[in-house]
Design a protein around this motif. Structure first.
Motif, mmCIF file in Angstrom:
data_model
loop_
_atom_site.group_PDB
_atom_site.id
_atom_site.type_symbol
_atom_site.label_atom_id
_atom_site.label_comp_id
_atom_site.label_asym_id
_atom_site.label_seq_id
_atom_site.Cartn_x
_atom_site.Cartn_y
_atom_site.Cartn_z
ATOM 1 N N GLU A 7 117.467 67.125 71.504
ATOM 2 C CA GLU A 7 116.407 68.107 71.671
ATOM 3 C C GLU A 7 116.931 69.535 71.510
ATOM 4 O OE1 GLU A 7 116.926 65.583 73.775
ATOM 5 O OE2 GLU A 7 115.041 64.462 73.927
ATOM 6 N N LEU A 8 118.130 69.786 72.013
ATOM 7 C CA LEU A 8 118.721 71.119 71.871
ATOM 8 C C LEU A 8 119.021 71.441 70.410
ATOM 9 C CD1 LEU A 8 121.051 71.250 74.987
ATOM 10 C CD2 LEU A 8 119.029 72.638 74.563
ATOM 11 N N ARG A 9 119.482 70.450 69.666
ATOM 12 C CA ARG A 9 119.718 70.675 68.228
ATOM 13 C C ARG A 9 118.409 70.994 67.520
ATOM 14 N NH1 ARG A 9 122.725 65.825 68.081
ATOM 15 N NH2 ARG A 9 124.805 66.271 68.797
ATOM 16 N N GLU A 10 117.361 70.256 67.844
ATOM 17 C CA GLU A 10 116.051 70.508 67.239
ATOM 18 C C GLU A 10 115.550 71.910 67.595
ATOM 19 O OE1 GLU A 10 113.492 67.295 68.439
ATOM 20 O OE2 GLU A 10 114.675 65.817 67.345
ATOM 21 N N ALA A 11 115.782 72.325 68.828
ATOM 22 C CA ALA A 11 115.389 73.668 69.247
ATOM 23 C C ALA A 11 116.172 74.725 68.480
ATOM 24 C CB ALA A 11 115.598 73.841 70.752
ATOM 25 N N SER A 12 117.458 74.470 68.272
ATOM 26 C CA SER A 12 118.264 75.446 67.544
ATOM 27 C C SER A 12 117.833 75.532 66.083
ATOM 28 C CB SER A 12 119.757 75.123 67.653
ATOM 29 O OG SER A 12 120.071 73.952 66.941
ATOM 30 N N VAL A 13 117.406 74.415 65.508
ATOM 31 C CA VAL A 13 116.911 74.427 64.131
ATOM 32 C C VAL A 13 115.617 75.239 64.047
ATOM 33 C CG1 VAL A 13 115.915 72.957 62.324
ATOM 34 C CG2 VAL A 13 118.043 72.290 63.435
ATOM 35 N N GLN A 14 114.739 75.056 65.028
ATOM 36 C CA GLN A 14 113.492 75.836 65.060
ATOM 37 C C GLN A 14 113.781 77.324 65.208
ATOM 38 O OE1 GLN A 14 110.987 74.077 68.178
ATOM 39 N NE2 GLN A 14 109.417 73.908 66.598
ATOM 40 N N LEU A 15 114.679 77.661 66.101
ATOM 41 C CA LEU A 15 115.033 79.058 66.312
ATOM 42 C C LEU A 15 115.633 79.658 65.047
ATOM 43 C CD1 LEU A 15 115.352 81.547 68.099
ATOM 44 C CD2 LEU A 15 117.509 80.576 68.926
ATOM 45 N N ASP A 16 116.522 78.921 64.402
ATOM 46 C CA ASP A 16 117.136 79.404 63.168
ATOM 47 C C ASP A 16 116.075 79.636 62.091
ATOM 48 O OD1 ASP A 16 119.525 79.954 61.467
ATOM 49 O OD2 ASP A 16 118.797 78.179 60.395
ATOM 50 N N ALA A 17 115.140 78.710 61.974
ATOM 51 C CA ALA A 17 114.076 78.854 60.975
ATOM 52 C C ALA A 17 113.228 80.094 61.255
ATOM 53 C CB ALA A 17 113.201 77.601 60.951
ATOM 54 N N LYS A 18 112.898 80.309 62.526
ATOM 55 C CA LYS A 18 112.088 81.478 62.895
ATOM 56 C C LYS A 18 112.868 82.756 62.614
ATOM 57 C CE LYS A 18 108.513 81.367 64.561
ATOM 58 N NZ LYS A 18 107.167 81.461 63.958
ATOM 59 N N MET A 19 114.156 82.765 62.920
ATOM 60 C CA MET A 19 114.969 83.961 62.654
ATOM 61 C C MET A 19 115.056 84.238 61.158
ATOM 62 S SD MET A 19 117.999 83.671 65.518
ATOM 63 C CE MET A 19 118.780 85.198 65.008
ATOM 64 N N VAL A 36 115.510 88.490 69.307
ATOM 65 C CA VAL A 36 114.489 88.805 70.323
ATOM 66 C C VAL A 36 113.093 88.570 69.757
ATOM 67 C CG1 VAL A 36 113.460 90.671 71.666
ATOM 68 C CG2 VAL A 36 115.935 90.383 71.635
ATOM 69 N N MET A 37 112.846 88.994 68.542
ATOM 70 C CA MET A 37 111.537 88.779 67.924
ATOM 71 C C MET A 37 111.242 87.286 67.764
ATOM 72 S SD MET A 37 109.969 91.583 67.593
ATOM 73 C CE MET A 37 108.625 90.984 66.611
ATOM 74 N N ALA A 38 112.255 86.518 67.369
ATOM 75 C CA ALA A 38 112.080 85.070 67.235
ATOM 76 C C ALA A 38 111.749 84.453 68.590
ATOM 77 C CB ALA A 38 113.335 84.427 66.646
ATOM 78 N N ALA A 39 112.467 84.873 69.631
ATOM 79 C CA ALA A 39 112.202 84.359 70.980
ATOM 80 C C ALA A 39 110.785 84.722 71.429
ATOM 81 C CB ALA A 39 113.227 84.906 71.968
ATOM 82 N N LEU A 40 110.363 85.942 71.163
ATOM 83 C CA LEU A 40 109.008 86.353 71.524
ATOM 84 C C LEU A 40 107.961 85.538 70.777
ATOM 85 C CD1 LEU A 40 109.372 90.236 71.695
ATOM 86 C CD2 LEU A 40 108.787 88.705 73.584
ATOM 87 N N ASN A 41 108.177 85.354 69.482
ATOM 88 C CA ASN A 41 107.226 84.574 68.691
ATOM 89 C C ASN A 41 107.139 83.134 69.159
ATOM 90 O OD1 ASN A 41 106.342 86.622 66.950
ATOM 91 N ND2 ASN A 41 108.055 86.310 65.557
ATOM 92 N N LEU A 42 108.288 82.514 69.404
ATOM 93 C CA LEU A 42 108.286 81.125 69.862
ATOM 94 C C LEU A 42 107.662 80.991 71.247
ATOM 95 C CD1 LEU A 42 111.778 80.034 68.531
ATOM 96 C CD2 LEU A 42 109.547 79.221 67.720
#
Length: 77
Positions: A7-19, A36-42
């Protein structure tokens, strides 16, 4: 924890994609600002999803209450 690594790997992939999406827009500069913008959006997306789910649960609860009333009325006849 080891049982949460997938799950953490999947989260990191999502975060990377958003960034990458934010970086690609060219409107935000700097890794920290992009993060920060990616974190806010997610977070916003998560809150919207949660609110939508909450609204659906309320609708289901109302329907369940209506069904209970109808069944109780039929049983009392």
């Amino acid at each position: 924890p080891p049982d949460k690594q997938k799950e953490l790997r999947e989260a990191s992939v999502q975060l990377d994609a958003k960034m990458r999406e934010i970086r690609g827009s060219g409107k935000v500069f700097g890794s920290e600002r992009i993060a920060v913008m990616a974190a806010l959006n997610l977070t916003y997306e998560l809150m919207q999803s949660s609110m939508s789910s909450s609204g659906e649960e309320q609708k289901l609860s109302k329907l369940e209450a209506q069904m209970d009333q109808i069944l109780a009325a039929k049983e009392s006849r």
